[in-house]
Design a protein around this motif. Structure first.
Motif, PDB file in Angstrom:
ATOM      1  N   PRO A  48       0.819  -1.202   0.000  1.00  0.00           N
ATOM      2  CA  PRO A  48       0.000   0.000   0.000  1.00  0.00           C
ATOM      3  C   PRO A  48       0.854   1.254   0.000  1.00  0.00           C
ATOM      4  N   LEU A  49       0.301   2.320  -0.519  1.00  0.00           N
ATOM      5  CA  LEU A  49       0.992   3.601  -0.534  1.00  0.00           C
ATOM      6  C   LEU A  49       1.128   4.111   0.891  1.00  0.00           C
ATOM      7  N   ALA A  50       0.089   3.928   1.653  1.00  0.00           N
ATOM      8  CA  ALA A  50       0.113   4.377   3.050  1.00  0.00           C
ATOM      9  C   ALA A  50      -0.958   3.617   3.798  1.00  0.00           C
ATOM     10  N   SER A  51      -0.843   3.571   5.087  1.00  0.00           N
ATOM     11  CA  SER A  51      -1.899   2.981   5.906  1.00  0.00           C
ATOM     12  C   SER A  51      -2.308   4.007   6.941  1.00  0.00           C
ATOM     13  N   LEU A  52      -3.545   4.360   6.918  1.00  0.00           N
ATOM     14  CA  LEU A  52      -4.029   5.386   7.848  1.00  0.00           C
ATOM     15  C   LEU A  52      -4.717   4.706   9.021  1.00  0.00           C
ATOM     16  N   VAL A  53      -4.634   5.362  10.149  1.00  0.00           N
ATOM     17  CA  VAL A  53      -5.296   4.808  11.338  1.00  0.00           C
ATOM     18  C   VAL A  53      -6.441   5.742  11.716  1.00  0.00           C
ATOM     19  N   PRO A  54      -7.398   5.255  12.480  1.00  0.00           N
ATOM     20  CA  PRO A  54      -8.546   6.100  12.829  1.00  0.00           C
ATOM     21  C   PRO A  54      -8.115   7.388  13.508  1.00  0.00           C
ATOM     22  N   LEU A  55      -8.903   8.423  13.303  1.00  0.00           N
ATOM     23  CA  LEU A  55      -8.636   9.752  13.845  1.00  0.00           C
ATOM     24  C   LEU A  55      -8.346   9.719  15.332  1.00  0.00           C
ATOM     25  N   ARG A  61      -2.354   3.279  -6.588  1.00  0.00           N
ATOM     26  CA  ARG A  61      -1.940   2.532  -5.403  1.00  0.00           C
ATOM     27  C   ARG A  61      -3.005   2.680  -4.333  1.00  0.00           C
ATOM     28  N   VAL A  62      -2.875   1.809  -3.379  1.00  0.00           N
ATOM     29  CA  VAL A  62      -3.910   1.734  -2.356  1.00  0.00           C
ATOM     30  C   VAL A  62      -3.468   2.449  -1.089  1.00  0.00           C
ATOM     31  N   LYS A 103      -4.566   2.288   2.727  1.00  0.00           N
ATOM     32  CA  LYS A 103      -5.417   1.563   3.681  1.00  0.00           C
ATOM     33  C   LYS A 103      -6.002   2.592   4.631  1.00  0.00           C
ATOM     34  N   PRO A 137      -9.330   3.393   7.639  1.00  0.00           N
ATOM     35  CA  PRO A 137     -10.254   2.722   8.557  1.00  0.00           C
ATOM     36  C   PRO A 137     -11.601   2.368   7.907  1.00  0.00           C
ATOM     37  N   LEU A 169     -10.542  10.132   6.983  1.00  0.00           N
ATOM     38  CA  LEU A 169     -11.020   9.320   8.095  1.00  0.00           C
ATOM     39  C   LEU A 169     -12.475   9.611   8.351  1.00  0.00           C
TER      40      LEU A 169
END
Ligand code: SRM
Ligand SMILES: Cc1cc2nc3c(=O)[nH]c(=O)nc-3n(C[C@H](O)[C@H](O)[C@H](O)COP(=O)(O)OP(=O)(O)OC[C@H]3O[C@@H](n4cnc5c(N)ncnc54)[C@H](O)[C@@H]3O)c2cc1C
Ligand code: SF4
Ligand code: FES
Lengths: 815, 116
Positions: free
Chosen positions: A805-812, B24-25, B27, B29, B109
């Motif tokens: 993945p380009l990036a992985s975001l986490v919840p706010l 591209r992906v 990820k 929530p 988000l």
């Protein structure tokens, strides 16, 4: 001036139709009086069967109610039978005592059921099937009795039997001949019908000779000549009809089997005409309604004073009116000097037979699918020469008519007719898109309706709809079709120009060849990528972004977005360490499905995209490489065990297969390419439906090409025979290269060979110089193509971006 | 739809991290986001779920400002998510901008979780 008086005897189908026709031609010319023996106004006799079956009420089958007679000034006497005609006085007299004078008299008194001359025929409970009172008697009998016997397995008898069964009776049909409805059906259709009716609980005894009807005061049993006795609370005699001639005889008219009429429907007395089942015309009597309609017209013409009108006879067709049974029959069959075209579909219970004499239809029997019956019947009546339709005739009007007039058939389709089976698009939708959305090309229609977007099998139909709907406004594309909507050039032109103009990249092609879109589309980009790669091996740099996802990530995308992984198993062979490695990978990555494919290897299904490189890495470690199950390239080489193990094997097919696969794996081709090697002509590897199939024979190897499973199965053509393994390899490489260089993108070897002809391919392969050159070019391109794509990617050096993945975001909240 | 909400931006990578005419992906929530780079280096973002049958749009072929879904070939306009052709449907767009070569997604988000 006083009106002429017309008296009609018989208030049935032919008589009243004649009156209707007369009122159209000469309203008010006659003072009309009708006598009918039945107590009802005129009704549709053929619909008595549905009335018996409980599908219609009597009211629903009335053709002309009493108000019609009134409105037309016709005097109607129902329930009053005419018993005498005085031709000198020109009067008729009824049983009820009425005497009416006529200027013209019409006899339309129909026919009576034939009653078999057997003992017991007059017992109460023995009836015919002719009028409403018979239907009422049957319905009443069904209320009190259990067993019904129908004598006669013709149209009437079977409709009676079906109706009685629906009324809850246990019905047995006795038929003298071996096949029911033998006058309309051949054996095959008769058998299908019998099976259907038996499935509905009706017992049918063929070759049954009825000897007597037994009973004390009322019918109880029917006895057959072989001694069998059947219980019967009701017996329906439906063994035929006899023209009603008594009245004519009495009046001294010329009577034969029927009341004799000439072509004007006039009897031996010029003032007496006759129509319907009671007449005999040119030696012929009739038992169906179609001829009556023709007779009625001619008769009305004469009554209206049009003397040139003539009746010349009618051929008719039959349908059985048993709900759920489709049966159509017309003309004759079983005659000498005829030919048959037969079609059967066992699963659907369809049987069709067309009988031809000198390329003209003389008869047809349709069972299970009767929609083309009227069309065949028309061809029969018109004595049309069907030679131009012959190949497709049996498939019906759509197929047949296209060959003759492609547009008429399409124009004739109803709006609900399905055009594109894949996407469920009907004609109405396509026509609406053309008319209302301004679609003027197949491409437009495809975009707006999806018609022809999938398998493309209906493209021709869509083109015809465009032509029909737009008329002259439609510019049919002439010559080969453009590659796609981004260019007006066809595949072959693009390929040629790539070489001639030395175009070596996609943008170069698009620029030089004046593409109409900036970057092409999902259809031309992969094609150009392939053409360039094939034309400039080693020079052209593969454009991954022009590849479909499967070829881009070297695995097959599944419906849920996961992937399947198929490692190569050379010639279908594997061993313990490969199997162990596969097992380990399955466990380690929790791969949900492991399946043996139709191509002799193992498929790991449901792999997450980001796991692919690691899965490949593990498989690589055990010596396995990509099976290219996703590629427009070499797929599998299936083999049978061959002489290595098999007691019949003549050559070592496994090792031959492995050698072929080692030489050819990794190559990119216009479409997928599959091979197989069989060790003897029993051909257990199914080599004759492969793109390149090898079959061992005692003296060497037979090489077959152009086979295809899939949607349109095609068996291979034999290309040539060779003696040594090296020759097999060389022909294989040369053939592959010819296909690579000359076929169009997404054209498999089967359609390619159909297009260019096997003779052309064979000539290229038999020319030793050409063959060697092709083979060398193939081997040269393999230098650049035989690279395991999995190893490259497992190393993390190639296309890493695809899997991470380009990036992985986490919840706010967590940030 | 987020007009009234204050827009916050999250950097997810550089334009050059995505191949031209590729995707591209990211990820996130609420579900994966497909970030596209066109041949002209424009960047667009859609939710990585085809409205037709959940196909991962990031795996499609990118041509001009369009992407062809890998599963059944529907074509979507990257700028507004509308499909081209019959059975019009819309893929969800995600606000995106490029600041000095860095791709930023707009309040992903919130938008994602709000609809999940
Ligand atoms: C896995 C497999 C079915 C199986 O479980 O056995 C399979 C699976 C698919 N086949 Fe197949 N075919 C498989 C053997 C076959 C065979 C049998 C054979 O190869 O001997 C045929 C008939 C032989 C032939 O090709 O002539 C076959 C004829 C097709 C066709 C029709 C091709 C044609 O020319 O008409 C398609 C559609 C297409 O290619 O456009 C197709 C397409 C597909 C696709 C790629 C459909 C798709 O686009 O997703 C399936 C991929 C599933 C996947 O992701 O793994 N598959 N397919 C087989 C893989 C064999 C292998 O080891 O590589
Ligand atoms: C149950 C059944 C199903 C059929 N199914 C089909 C079918 O599917 N397809 C098909 O083409 N054909 C079918 N037929 C045949 C078709 O009904 C006849 O061909 C048609 O009715 C003949 O018409 P007609 O006017 O000659 O005789 P009818 O319709 O029988 O009319 C003659 C009338 O004259 C009356 N009459 C007789 N003598 C006298 C007299 N002396 N005085 C006054 N009135 C008199 C009779 O009572 C009768 O009402 C079927 C027949 C039956 C009985
Ligand atoms: S036959 Fe082939 S294409 Fe069809 S469902 Fe099976 S694997 Fe898929
Ligand atoms: S899932 Fe995208 S087109 Fe079907």
């Amino acid at each position: 001036m006083t009106k002429e008086r017309l008296v009609v005897i018989g208030n049935g189908m032919a008589g009243i139709r004649t009156v209707e026709e007369l009122l159209l031609r000469a309203p008010g010319r006659y003072d009309i009086t009708v006598f009918g023996a039945e107590p009802h106004p005129n009704y549709n006799r053929i619909m008595l069967s549905p009335v018996l079956a409980g599908e219609k009420s009597f009211e629903q089958i009335i053709l002309n109610g009493r108000d019609w007679y009134e409105a037309n000034g016709i005097t109607l006497h129902t329930g009053d039978r005419i018993e005498g005609i005085d031709r000198t006085a020109k009067t008729v007299t009824s049983v009820g005592g009425k005497t009416v004078a006529y200027d013209k008299l019409l006899l339309a008194i129909g026919s009576d059921p034939v009653v078999l001359p057997i003992p017991g025929k007059e017992l109460p409970g023995v009836i015919g099937f002719r009028d409403l009172s018979d239907v009422e008697a049957m319905v009443a009998a069904a209320k009190t009795g259990t067993h019904a016997v129908v004598i006669g397995g013709g149209l009437l008898g079977l409709e009676a039997a079906n109706g009685l069964a629906l009324n809850g009776m246990e019905v047995t049909v006795l038929h003298l001949m071996g096949t029911i409805m033998e006058r309309q059906l051949d054996e095959a259709a008769g058998w299908l019908l019998q099976a259907e009716l038996e499935g509905r609980g009706i017992k049918i005894i063929t070759k049954a000779q009825t000897e007597a009807i037994l009973g004390d005061g009322k019918v109880q049993k029917v006895r057959l000549a072989d001694g069998r006795e059947l219980d019967a609370d009701l017996v329906v005699m439906a063994v035929g009809i006899r023209p009603n001639t008594a009245l004519g005889k009495l009046a001294g008219l010329e009577v034969n089997r029927g009341i004799v009429v000439d072509d004007r429907m006039v009897t031996s007395d010029p003032d007496i005409l006759s129509v319907g089942e009671c007449v005999e015309h040119r030696g012929q009597t009739y038992g169906l309604v179609a001829p009556l309609w023709d007779m009625a017209k001619v008769c009305a013409d004469h009554l209206a004073g049009a003397p040139e009108s003539a009746y010349t006879g009618t051929v008719s067709a039959t349908r059985l009116k048993v709900t759920g049974v489709e049966l159509y029959s017309a003309g004759t069959f079983g005659d000498a000097g005829t030919e048959d075209i037969v079609f059967r579909d066992g699963a659907r219970g369809v049987y069709k037979r067309i009988v031809l004499r000198d390329n003209r239809i003389v008869g047809t029997v349709l069972y299970g699918d009767t929609k083309d019956g009227p069309w065949y019947f028309q061809l029969l009546k018109d004595a049309e020469d069907i030679a131009p339709l012959r190949d497709t005739l049996i498939f019906g009007q759509g197929a047949g008519a296209q060959a003759q007039d492609p547009f008429a058939a399409v124009a004739a389709l109803p709006d609900t007719a399905e055009i594109c089976g894949c996407n469920g698009v009907n004609k109405g939708t396509v026509v609406a898109a053309i008319r209302d959305k301004g679609c003027c090309s197949v491409e437009d229609v495809r975009t707006h309706t999806k018609a022809s977007a999938s398998c493309g099998g209906c493209t021709g139909l869509v083109e015809k709809l465009l032509a029909c709907t737009l008329g002259d406004g439609y510019q049919a594309q002439t010559g080969p079709k453009p590659m796609c909507k981004c260019t007006h050039l066809a595949h072959d032109d693009v390929r040629r120009l790539i070489v001639i103009d030395k175009l070596k990249s996609i943008p170069a092609v698009m620029q030089a060849l004046e593409w109409t879109t900036a970057e092409g589309c999902a259809s031309c980009r992969p094609a150009l990528n392939y053409y360039l790669m094939c034309a400039w091996p080693g020079e052209y740099k593969d454009d991954n972004q022009s590849r479909f996802i499967n070829e881009r990530v070297h695995a097959n995308i599944q419906k849920d977005g996961t992937y399947s992984v198929v490692p190569r198993m050379w010639g279908g062979l594997t061993n313990a360490s490969e199997l162990r490695a596969i097992a380990d990978v399955v466990e380690r990555f929790q791969i949900p499905t492991v399946k043996v494919t139709g191509g002799q290897r193992i498929d790991l299904l449901g792999v997450k995209k980001e796991d692919l490189p690691a899965v490949w890495s593990d498989l690589n470690k055990a010596g396995m490489v990509s099976g290219h199950a996703y590629a427009k390239g070499l797929r599998t080489v299936k083999t049978c065990v061959g002489s290595e193990w098999c007691r019949f094997g003549t050559q070592a097919s496994m090792s031959m297969g492995v050698k072929l696969e080692k030489m050819t794996w990794g190559t990119w081709t216009p479409h997928k390419f599959k091979m197989a090697v069989s060790g003897c002509p029993r051909n257990c590897a199914e080599a004759t439906i492969k793109d390149f199939g090898v079959v061992a024979v005692d003296s060497g190897w037979e090489l077959h090409v152009g086979g295809n499973g899939g949607l349109h199965v095609r068996a291979t053509d034999l290309l040539m025979k060779v003696e040594t393994e090296d020759e097999v390899l060389e022909v294989c490489g040369a053939f592959l290269q010819l296909y690579r260089e000359e076929a169009r993108y997404l054209e498999r070897t089967a359609p390619w060979i159909e297009r260019v002809g096997i003779d052309y391919v064979r000539a290229r392969m038999e020319d030793v110089e050409v063959r060697e050159a092709l083979h060398q070019r193939f081997l040269y391109s393999q230098k650049f193509e035989q690279i395991d794509p999995w190893a490259e990617r497992a190393s993390g050096a190639v296309d890493n971006h695809e899997f991470a993945p380009l990036a992985s975001l986490v919840p706010l909240a967590a940030e | 739809m987020n007009a009234m909400l204050p827009q916050s931006w999250v950097a997810v990578g550089r334009v050059t991290d995505i191949p031209r005419r590729g995707a591209r992906v990211v990820k996130a929530p609420g579900g994966d986001i497909a970030v596209f780079r066109t041949g002209a280096d424009e960047v667009y973002a859609l939710r990585d779920r085809c409205p037709h049958g959940n196909g991962p749009l990031s795996n499609g072929i990118v041509h001009d400002r369009k992407v062809t879904c890998p599963l059944h070939g529907m074509v979507f306009d990257l700028t507004d998510g509308h499909s081209i052709g019959p059975d019009a449907c819309q893929a969800r767009t995600i606000p995106v901008r490029v600041v000095a070569g860095v791709i930023e997604l707009g309040n992903p988000l919130y938008t994602e979780t709000a609809s999940a």
